[in-house]
Design a protein around this motif. Structure first.
Motif, mmCIF file in Angstrom:
data_model
loop_
_atom_site.group_PDB
_atom_site.id
_atom_site.type_symbol
_atom_site.label_atom_id
_atom_site.label_comp_id
_atom_site.label_asym_id
_atom_site.label_seq_id
_atom_site.Cartn_x
_atom_site.Cartn_y
_atom_site.Cartn_z
ATOM 1 N N THR A 93 -1.326 19.328 -21.899
ATOM 2 C CA THR A 93 -1.431 20.317 -20.824
ATOM 3 C C THR A 93 -2.410 19.880 -19.735
ATOM 4 N N ALA A 94 -2.858 18.630 -19.787
ATOM 5 C CA ALA A 94 -3.787 18.105 -18.776
ATOM 6 C C ALA A 94 -3.008 17.327 -17.713
ATOM 7 N N GLU A 95 -3.477 17.458 -16.477
ATOM 8 C CA GLU A 95 -2.825 16.779 -15.359
ATOM 9 C C GLU A 95 -3.894 16.288 -14.386
ATOM 10 N N VAL A 96 -3.783 15.029 -13.993
ATOM 11 C CA VAL A 96 -4.715 14.442 -13.035
ATOM 12 C C VAL A 96 -3.933 13.935 -11.836
ATOM 13 N N ARG A 97 -4.480 14.170 -10.652
ATOM 14 C CA ARG A 97 -3.886 13.644 -9.429
ATOM 15 C C ARG A 97 -4.838 12.625 -8.817
ATOM 16 N N VAL A 98 -4.325 11.421 -8.575
ATOM 17 C CA VAL A 98 -5.091 10.327 -7.986
ATOM 18 C C VAL A 98 -4.548 10.087 -6.575
ATOM 19 N N SER A 99 -5.440 9.942 -5.602
ATOM 20 C CA SER A 99 -5.028 9.770 -4.203
ATOM 21 C C SER A 99 -5.532 8.424 -3.676
ATOM 22 N N PRO A 100 -4.747 7.349 -3.885
ATOM 23 C CA PRO A 100 -5.196 6.028 -3.422
ATOM 24 C C PRO A 100 -5.485 6.002 -1.919
ATOM 25 N N ALA A 101 -4.620 6.615 -1.120
ATOM 26 C CA ALA A 101 -4.806 6.582 0.332
ATOM 27 C C ALA A 101 -5.974 7.451 0.778
ATOM 28 N N GLY A 102 -6.407 8.365 -0.074
ATOM 29 C CA GLY A 102 -7.524 9.253 0.254
ATOM 30 C C GLY A 102 -8.833 8.765 -0.307
ATOM 31 N N GLY A 103 -9.116 7.472 -0.147
ATOM 32 C CA GLY A 103 -10.378 6.922 -0.624
ATOM 33 C C GLY A 103 -10.427 6.670 -2.109
ATOM 34 N N ARG A 141 -4.979 0.402 -3.177
ATOM 35 C CA ARG A 141 -3.631 -0.011 -3.566
ATOM 36 C C ARG A 141 -3.375 0.353 -5.027
ATOM 37 N N ILE A 142 -2.129 0.636 -5.325
ATOM 38 C CA ILE A 142 -1.729 0.904 -6.704
ATOM 39 C C ILE A 142 -1.400 -0.421 -7.372
ATOM 40 N N ALA A 143 -2.150 -0.763 -8.417
ATOM 41 C CA ALA A 143 -1.876 -2.003 -9.146
ATOM 42 C C ALA A 143 -0.937 -1.759 -10.318
ATOM 43 N N ARG A 144 -1.090 -0.590 -10.952
ATOM 44 C CA ARG A 144 -0.262 -0.298 -12.121
ATOM 45 C C ARG A 144 -0.286 1.202 -12.351
ATOM 46 N N ARG A 145 0.803 1.725 -12.840
ATOM 47 C CA ARG A 145 0.822 3.150 -13.162
ATOM 48 C C ARG A 145 1.727 3.381 -14.360
ATOM 49 N N ALA A 146 1.352 4.372 -15.171
ATOM 50 C CA ALA A 146 2.152 4.801 -16.313
ATOM 51 C C ALA A 146 2.020 6.317 -16.393
ATOM 52 N N GLU A 147 2.564 6.903 -17.448
ATOM 53 C CA GLU A 147 2.546 8.366 -17.528
ATOM 54 C C GLU A 147 1.124 8.909 -17.570
ATOM 55 N N ASN A 148 0.240 8.205 -18.287
ATOM 56 C CA ASN A 148 -1.113 8.752 -18.458
ATOM 57 C C ASN A 148 -2.207 7.782 -17.999
ATOM 58 N N GLU A 149 -1.842 6.722 -17.254
ATOM 59 C CA GLU A 149 -2.869 5.788 -16.782
ATOM 60 C C GLU A 149 -2.456 5.200 -15.441
ATOM 61 N N MET A 172 0.844 -1.178 0.000
ATOM 62 C CA MET A 172 0.000 0.000 0.000
ATOM 63 C C MET A 172 0.886 1.236 0.000
ATOM 64 N N SER A 173 0.441 2.281 -0.673
ATOM 65 C CA SER A 173 1.252 3.486 -0.764
ATOM 66 C C SER A 173 0.425 4.692 -0.385
ATOM 67 N N ASN A 174 1.046 5.619 0.326
ATOM 68 C CA ASN A 174 0.366 6.853 0.681
ATOM 69 C C ASN A 174 0.564 7.943 -0.353
ATOM 70 N N GLU A 175 1.375 7.674 -1.360
ATOM 71 C CA GLU A 175 1.712 8.728 -2.304
ATOM 72 C C GLU A 175 0.593 8.942 -3.310
ATOM 73 N N ASP A 176 0.415 10.193 -3.706
ATOM 74 C CA ASP A 176 -0.480 10.511 -4.798
ATOM 75 C C ASP A 176 0.183 10.141 -6.123
ATOM 76 N N ILE A 177 -0.634 9.895 -7.125
ATOM 77 C CA ILE A 177 -0.156 9.604 -8.473
ATOM 78 C C ILE A 177 -0.534 10.793 -9.347
ATOM 79 N N THR A 178 0.430 11.303 -10.105
ATOM 80 C CA THR A 178 0.141 12.381 -11.051
ATOM 81 C C THR A 178 0.274 11.842 -12.470
ATOM 82 N N LEU A 179 -0.806 11.986 -13.226
ATOM 83 C CA LEU A 179 -0.825 11.584 -14.632
ATOM 84 C C LEU A 179 -0.800 12.844 -15.493
ATOM 85 N N THR A 180 -0.085 12.773 -16.627
ATOM 86 C CA THR A 180 -0.028 13.926 -17.519
ATOM 87 C C THR A 180 -0.248 13.493 -18.956
#
Length: 262
Positions: A12-22, A87-95, A1-9
């Motif tokens: 010029t679009a950017e999304v922040r995902v917060s697994p630990a924040g629900g 939990r983070i199962a997979r992450r990439a630059e935009n997914e 499990m990770s407390n870190e946010d994930i930033t996708l780009t």
């Protein structure tokens, strides 16, 4: 499990995902414009394994009556997954793919998977509920808090529902379908050809919320934000329109937000 946010780009679009924040989408920027209201309760959170309110927190599960905690007395609201750490199962630059295993107070074992995919001009969210051992009723939905004002421009909403669910004094649908009424709303609408709602901030941005699902709740009673919530059934739907998840048949839903600068 990770407390870190994930930033996708993407562009010029950017999304922040917060697994630990629900498992919420905690930010969505387009050309540095933040579209989502900021704060621990806001962003866009998943509504799963139910959407909106359950009357008095009780629903029939086969022949068994279940009781959920009354987190919005006298009702239970918006599911349990928004209160848990994903939990983070997979992450990439935009997914990114995040998962959540259902635990108490939900009475059944199951897994939620949320796929977040960003392009230069769209965000696609796909959520699924899988049953592990036995079948259970469930719903999927999203609860975005879009900022009412962007760059000094206040948002307008445009959508053409086929009906509105009449809302009782207890804030739950009565079961009657009525002609859509003017806002302000904290109401569920039917769009049998699929959810299609356009939010426009004049001179700034147009954003379309679409989904193949036919239910959308619109909530615009707050000064700071408006909510457009695609979901697989109406509020109290575990009682009135249950969708059964079985070990062989998961429940899956998708919403896409697409935008353009104006």
């Amino acid at each position: 499990m990770s407390n870190e946010d994930i930033t996708l780009t993407a562009g010029t679009a950017e999304v922040r995902v917060s697994p630990a924040g629900g498992g919420r989408i905690s930010g969505l920027k387009v050309d540095s414009l933040e579209l989502l209201r900021q704060g621990q309760r806001f962003g866009c959170f998943p509504m799963v394994p139910w959407c909106g309110r359950i009357r008095e927190g009780r629903f029939l599960d086969g022949g068994t009556e279940r009781q959920m905690p009354l987190n919005s007395p006298p009702h239970a609201i918006h599911g349990t997954a928004r209160d848990g750490a994903w939990r983070i199962a997979r992450r990439a630059e935009n997914e990114a793919v995040i998962t959540y295993d259902l635990v108490d107070p939900w009475p059944h074992a199951g897994r939620i998977t949320h796929v977040v995919t960003l392009t230069e001009d769209s965000l696609t969210l796909t959520m699924s509920v899988e049953a592990k051992d036995d079948s259970f009723p469930a719903q999927i939905g999203w609860h975005p808090w879009f900022n009412r004002s962007l760059g000094g421009a206040d948002v307008t909403l445009d959508f053409k529902p086929a009906w509105q669910e009449e809302r009782g004094d207890d804030h739950l649908p009565t079961g009657r379908r009525i002609d859509p009424r003017p806002g302000p709303w904290d109401d569920c609408f039917g769009m049998p050809d699929g959810v299609d709602v356009t939010l426009t901030w004049p001179g700034q941005l147009e954003l379309k919320v679409t989904s193949r699902e036919e239910w959308v709740v619109v909530y615009d009673e707050q000064a700071e934000a408006v909510c457009v919530e695609p979901q697989t059934g109406p509020p109290n739907g575990l009682n009135t329109l249950p969708r059964l998840v079985t070990p062989l048949e998961p429940l899956e839903a998708t919403t896409t937000w697409s935008w353009r600068r104006i």
